[in-house]
Design a protein around this motif. Structure first.
Motif, short mmCIF file in Angstrom:
data_model
loop_
_atom_site.label_atom_id
_atom_site.label_comp_id
_atom_site.label_asym_id
_atom_site.label_seq_id
_atom_site.Cartn_x
_atom_site.Cartn_y
_atom_site.Cartn_z
N SER A 106 0.86 -1.17 0.00
CA SER A 106 0.00 0.00 0.00
C SER A 106 0.90 1.22 0.00
CB SER A 106 -0.90 -0.01 1.23
OG SER A 106 -1.74 1.11 1.21
N PHE A 107 0.61 2.17 -0.86
CA PHE A 107 1.49 3.32 -0.99
C PHE A 107 0.71 4.51 -1.52
CE2 PHE A 107 4.79 5.86 -3.10
CZ PHE A 107 5.76 5.91 -2.10
N GLY A 108 0.97 5.67 -0.99
CA GLY A 108 0.41 6.91 -1.53
C GLY A 108 -1.08 7.09 -1.32
N GLY A 109 -1.64 6.53 -0.28
CA GLY A 109 -3.05 6.73 0.01
C GLY A 109 -4.00 5.89 -0.82
N ALA A 110 -3.50 4.86 -1.47
CA ALA A 110 -4.37 3.99 -2.27
C ALA A 110 -5.29 3.20 -1.35
CB ALA A 110 -3.52 3.04 -3.11
#
Length: 172
Positions: A106-110
């Motif tokens: 999970s990365f960048g608010g996904a």
């Protein structure tokens, strides 16, 4: 040739086209794509968490404060699965789970875990994968590289792009 240009040149060369590749830097490996270190998102739904093209589209639009051109973002979301497959085929060493499948995080608010990554060097590994694929095509003779060359203008005839005007940065 940056990341996209190098990958395109390699792919077209593999298909048998004769490609001329122009690069402003002394090597395509110096492209700014190297700065993208977090990962690359794709709607592959590996974790079976309900990911889809629509969810990737929405996350991307929202992440861009609703300023992106929606038709382009939707097309990118649709092609995201094939982009990952192309990168793997060109030799990008994405992180893998113990079973051998590509790992995601999970990365960048996904909303879901859809970011494919290569440790903290994703941009560098993507660029090296594209450059190596292009180098194979240079060796095969289907791609000719022109480093330190600046594009000055696009040649348009009958409404179609026909070529470019370029300047060798060393000799002028």
């Amino acid at each position: 040739t940056g990341l996209a240009g190098g990958a395109a040149a390699a792919s077209l060369g593999e298909l048998g086209y004769n490609v001329l590749s122009f690069c402003y830097q002394d090597s395509p490996r110096r492209a700014h794509s190297i700065a993208a270190q977090g990962g690359i998102n794709a709607a592959k739904n590996y974790r079976n968490d309900g990911d889809s093209v629509h969810r990737l589209f929405y996350d991307t639009i929202k992440g861009g404060d609703f300023r992106a051109r929606e038709s382009n973002v939707h097309r990118l979301a649709e092609l995201s699965v094939q982009i990952i497959d192309q990168c793997v085929a060109q030799g990008v060493p994405f992180a893998r789970e113990y079973g051998g499948l590509l790992d995601t995080r999970s990365f960048g608010g996904a909303q879901v875990s859809r970011t494919f990554y290569a440790r903290g060097q994703t941009g560098q590994q993507l660029l090296l994968g594209a450059y190596q694929a292009m180098a194979r095509q240079i060796h095969a003779g289907t791609v000719k590289s022109h480093p330190r060359t600046e594009m000055l203008d696009l040649v348009v005839s009958d409404g179609r792009a026909r070529g470019i005007v370029a300047r060798d940065l060393v000799t002028g």
